[in-house]
Design an enzyme around this catalytic site. Structure first.
Site, short mmCIF file in Angstrom:
data_model
loop_
_atom_site.label_atom_id
_atom_site.label_comp_id
_atom_site.label_asym_id
_atom_site.label_seq_id
_atom_site.Cartn_x
_atom_site.Cartn_y
_atom_site.Cartn_z
N HIS A 1 -66.23 -29.66 60.64
CA HIS A 1 -67.20 -30.01 61.67
C HIS A 1 -68.61 -30.13 61.13
O HIS A 1 -69.51 -30.56 61.84
CB HIS A 1 -67.09 -29.02 62.84
N SER B 1 -65.11 -35.92 60.79
CA SER B 1 -63.83 -36.43 60.34
C SER B 1 -63.99 -37.74 59.59
O SER B 1 -64.85 -38.56 59.94
CB SER B 1 -62.91 -36.65 61.53
N LYS C 1 -54.67 -37.74 72.64
CA LYS C 1 -53.90 -38.39 71.58
C LYS C 1 -53.17 -37.35 70.73
O LYS C 1 -51.98 -37.46 70.47
CB LYS C 1 -54.86 -39.22 70.71
N ASP C 2 -53.90 -36.31 70.32
CA ASP C 2 -53.27 -35.23 69.55
C ASP C 2 -52.17 -34.56 70.37
O ASP C 2 -51.11 -34.22 69.84
CB ASP C 2 -54.31 -34.16 69.15
N GLU D 1 -36.19 -23.40 48.88
CA GLU D 1 -36.29 -24.19 50.09
C GLU D 1 -36.83 -25.57 49.74
O GLU D 1 -37.54 -25.73 48.75
CB GLU D 1 -37.22 -23.49 51.08
C1 HEM Z 1 -47.56 -19.02 57.93
C2 HEM Z 1 -46.68 -18.66 58.77
C3 HEM Z 1 -45.28 -18.19 58.41
C4 HEM Z 1 -44.33 -18.79 57.61
C5 HEM Z 1 -44.48 -20.11 56.83
C6 HEM Z 1 -43.14 -17.95 57.65
C7 HEM Z 1 -41.94 -18.22 56.98
C8 HEM Z 1 -40.78 -17.49 57.08
C9 HEM Z 1 -39.51 -17.85 56.52
C10 HEM Z 1 -39.22 -19.10 55.69
C11 HEM Z 1 -38.61 -16.87 56.87
C12 HEM Z 1 -37.11 -16.83 56.53
C13 HEM Z 1 -36.33 -17.35 57.69
C14 HEM Z 1 -34.85 -17.15 57.53
O1 HEM Z 1 -34.23 -17.83 56.68
O2 HEM Z 1 -34.31 -16.32 58.23
C15 HEM Z 1 -39.32 -15.87 57.62
C16 HEM Z 1 -38.75 -14.71 58.12
C17 HEM Z 1 -39.44 -13.73 58.81
N1 HEM Z 1 -40.79 -13.76 59.19
FE1 HEM Z 1 -42.05 -15.28 58.83
N2 HEM Z 1 -43.40 -16.87 58.44
C18 HEM Z 1 -44.68 -16.96 58.93
C19 HEM Z 1 -45.32 -16.05 59.75
C20 HEM Z 1 -44.80 -14.80 60.13
C21 HEM Z 1 -45.55 -13.78 60.85
C22 HEM Z 1 -46.99 -13.92 61.31
C23 HEM Z 1 -44.69 -12.71 61.01
C24 HEM Z 1 -44.96 -11.37 61.69
C25 HEM Z 1 -45.99 -11.12 62.44
C26 HEM Z 1 -43.43 -13.06 60.42
C27 HEM Z 1 -42.29 -12.26 60.41
C28 HEM Z 1 -41.06 -12.60 59.88
C29 HEM Z 1 -39.88 -11.78 59.93
C30 HEM Z 1 -39.75 -10.40 60.59
C31 HEM Z 1 -38.85 -12.49 59.27
C32 HEM Z 1 -37.39 -12.03 59.01
C33 HEM Z 1 -36.46 -12.48 60.10
C34 HEM Z 1 -35.77 -13.77 59.75
O3 HEM Z 1 -35.20 -13.87 58.68
O4 HEM Z 1 -35.78 -14.67 60.59
N3 HEM Z 1 -43.54 -14.34 59.89
N4 HEM Z 1 -40.65 -16.27 57.74
#
Ligand code: HEM
Ligand code: FES
Lengths: 189, 422
Positions: free
Chosen positions: B216, B220, B244-245, B288
């Site tokens: 900002h 843009s 639009k977004d 991945e």
């Molecule tokens: C930038 C944002 C985020 C990304 C890119 C991300 C990515 C991921 C990925 C790739 C997995 C594995 C999924 C699977 O194969 O099961 C995962 C699992 C998990 N994430 Fe995140 N995550 C993000 C934010 C968060 C936040 C903010 C929390 C908690 C406040 C969180 C908690 C968990 C938990 C508890 C799991 C394990 C459960 C599962 O396997 O589904 N994540 N996350």
């Protein structure tokens, strides 16, 4: 102290037109330095808390009975959370390991230096590239181009002395600390 | 940028708050009046889409974290419990797992948009570098999240990636032990990854705020890559861009929902439904999909340290990109030669991604090597040279000129021509 290091006239304030050093600059620097050391000292417990804890370090050594492992076979035991390969080498494998020209090895070590008894090869089963467990323990596994182990992750080939021969790994499979406690038993660690 | 007058709030509560903490003035300024170039296309929606994805990830992650247990003995089972027993657990987990992929899709499109239209050039260098930092934080977050379910791919992915640091001489091994908190990837590792996986998205959030703040300041960019010359070249953010977004977000969410409901495991790897086993490496470890091009670069170099440096280098060149590209012209529209190389780079990235998914042998290794060489050639050789050698096409005098043919009706301003398609 500080006064003695300054020419007269450059007391508490920067000398007009001089180098501009003063007692105050010194105090700033000294304060900053003490602060930095203090901050570093305060940060260290945070960093070091992430290193292996006492219970993780207190690793018992383990005893392995070699008697059931027939010639040409191999077993995998777990030590310090890592796989350890124990291979009962046959004459052909020992021969292959011995007759290699050290000059052509990436990580040149003679076979003698990697075993305590020629028929028993004991190495940590972790590829020195990025830590996968190489294949070659089971009779059905691929053993790579040199009859030892083949790491499926990025294609490293190890020979019958666990030495790296081909592929991205930089070093031989690591020989752990161990001792023969009898003719057919070892203690790891 | 916005030379807007202070808004007059009617609501007395809003007025009272705003005179003490001008948060409403700020919002009005940045999201209501903020002047957008009138010619932006749908590629400009992917920033907003990425922002929505971050919110979705934090929301689903938070409730998953209430059910998940970061202990190697029960982590896998706790995720299965989420899938089978927790109310809507299956939905929340699939939204989170596929959300990571959709987040990367949005961010990669967003970045290629920047590459095509030269959005990294002055005065947007810091904006671009903050974007690269966001990408790095996302990668770290996604990597550690993937470890949490403690399946085979979780374990071996974590092993391979943490071992990358062992490539550095002397400090390498102590660093790896420190990262693990032990002598292999184990319970201490899982615990800290969970803590960091929870923390990093909030760091990401802070970076996004800085990214938007920098945006900002400069305003843009747009498909022509020239600066708006006045109000006739812009439209207010609201309602033009919000609508639009908003439409783009809805379309994106439909695609996302299609994955979640009809192919929830399509982007994942079946081996991750096998509990982690430290003694057996899966025959074919792949990260991945969003890491594949970088993984291909890592494996293309037949030297451990070299591979690691090349992989980090692939991102480092993006940091210095604003200074590698010596051309003053932003948009590819007016760079006939660079435009072709841009598409070659895009194809190169896809080819690298494909090679990264294949075993690192024979022809695939060869392809990965050529792809890696081209990637660095593009940034380190082509871009600096092209800026000097290429003859750009003439730039239009203003954004509205090509639309209005000669910049007529300038004084009418944006508000008067709401139907004019940008
Ligand atoms: C930038 C944002 C985020 C990304 C890119 C991300 C990515 C991921 C990925 C790739 C997995 C594995 C999924 C699977 O194969 O099961 C995962 C699992 C998990 N994430 Fe995140 N995550 C993000 C934010 C968060 C936040 C903010 C929390 C908690 C406040 C969180 C908690 C968990 C938990 C508890 C799991 C394990 C459960 C599962 O396997 O589904 N994540 N996350
Ligand atoms: S980990 Fe064995 S070759 Fe890469």
């Amino acid at each position: 102290m500080a006064q003695t290091t300054h020419p007269p006239g450059t007391g508490a304030h920067a000398a007009p037109g001089g180098e501009g050093t003063s007692r105050r600059d010194f105090l700033y620097l000294a304060t900053g330095a003490v602060g930095a050391v203090g901050a570093a000292a305060a940060v260290w417990p945070f960093i070091d808390s992430m290193n292996p804890a006492a219970d993780t370090l207190a690793l018992a050594s383990i005893d392995v009975d070699l008697a059931p492992v027939a010639e040409g076979q191999a077993i995998t035991v777990t030590w310090r959370g890592k796989p350890v390969f124990v291979r009962h080498r046959n004459a052909k494998e020992i021969d292959e390991a011995k007759k290699v020209n050290l000059g052509e090895l990436r990580d040149p070590v003679a076979d003698d230096a990697r075993v305590k008894k020629p028929e028993w090869l004991i190495v940590i089963g972790i590829c020195t590239h990025l830590g996968c467990v190489p294949l070659g323990q089971k009779p059905t596994d691929p053993r790579g181009d040199y009859d030892g182990w083949f790491c499926p992750c990025h294609g490293s080939h190890y020979d019958t002395a666990g030495r790296i021969r081909k592929g991205p790994a930089p070093a031989n499979l690591v020989v752990p600390q161990y001792a023969f406690t009898s003719d057919t038993a070892i203690r790891l660690g | 940028m916005a030379q807007a007058h202070a808004p007059q709030f009617k609501n007395p509560v809003v007025k009272w708050i705003d005179s003490r903490l001008p948060i409403f003035t700020m919002l009005d300024h940045e999201y209501n009046q903020y002047p957008m170039p009138r010619n932006v296309n749908y590629l400009w929606a992917f920033g907003a889409i990425a922002g929505i994805m971050l919110v979705v990830m934090i929301a689903t992650g938070l409730v998953l974290a209430m059910q998940y247990a970061a202990n190697t003995h029960i982590a896998f089972d706790s995720v299965e419990r989420i899938m089978r027993d927790v109310n809507y657990g299956w939905l929340l987990r699939y939204v989170h797992a596929n959300g990571a992929s959709m987040f990367f899709i949005a961010v990669y499109i967003h970045m290629f948009r920047g590459l095509y239209y030269g959005s990294y050039k002055a005065p947007r260098e810091i904006l671009w570098i903050l974007g690269v930092l966001i990408l790095l934080a996302m990668m770290a977050t996604a990597f550690m999240g993937y470890v949490l379910p403690w399946g085979q791919m979780s374990f071996w992915g974590a092993t391979v990636i943490t071992n990358l640091f062992s490539a550095f001489p002397i400090v390498g091994d102590p660093i790896v032990t420190w990262l693990w908190g032990g002598f292999s990837v184990d319970n201490p590792t899982l615990n800290r990854f969970f803590a960091l996986h929870f923390l990093l998205p909030f760091v990401l959030f802070a970076l996004v705020i800085l990214h938007t703040a920098a945006l900002h300041v400069s305003g843009s960019n747009n498909p022509l890559g020239i600066d708006p010359k006045g109000p006739q070249d812009t439209v207010p953010f609201n309602p033009y861009v919000t609508v639009k977004d908003g439409f783009a977000v809805v379309v994106f969410l439909i695609v996302y929902a299609a994955f979640v409901f009809f192919a929830p495991n399509y982007l994942g790897h079946p081996d991750n439904y096998i509990p982690a086993n430290p003694l057996v490496t899966p025959a074919h470890i792949v990260p991945e999909w969003y890491f594949l091009p970088f993984y291909a670069i890592l494996r293309a170099i037949p030297d451990k340290l070299g591979g690691v440096l090349a992989m980090f280098g692939a991102i480092a060149v993006l940091v210095i990109l604003p200074w590698l590209d010596t051309s003053k012209v932003r948009s590819c529209k007016f760079r006939p030669i660079y435009r072709q190389f841009f598409w070659i780079l895009a194809v190169d990235a896809l080819v690298l991604g494909y090679a990264g998914a294949m075993p690192a042998e024979g022809v695939w290794l060869m392809i990965a090597r050529i792809g890696t060489a081209y990637y660095f050639f593009h940034f380190l050789v082509l871009l600096p040279l092209l800026g000097k050698l290429e003859r750009p096409l003439p730039l239009p005098a203003s954004i509205c000129e090509p639309v209005l043919k000669g910049g007529g009706r300038v004084a009418a301003g944006a508000h008067a021509k709401p139907m004019e398609k940008a």
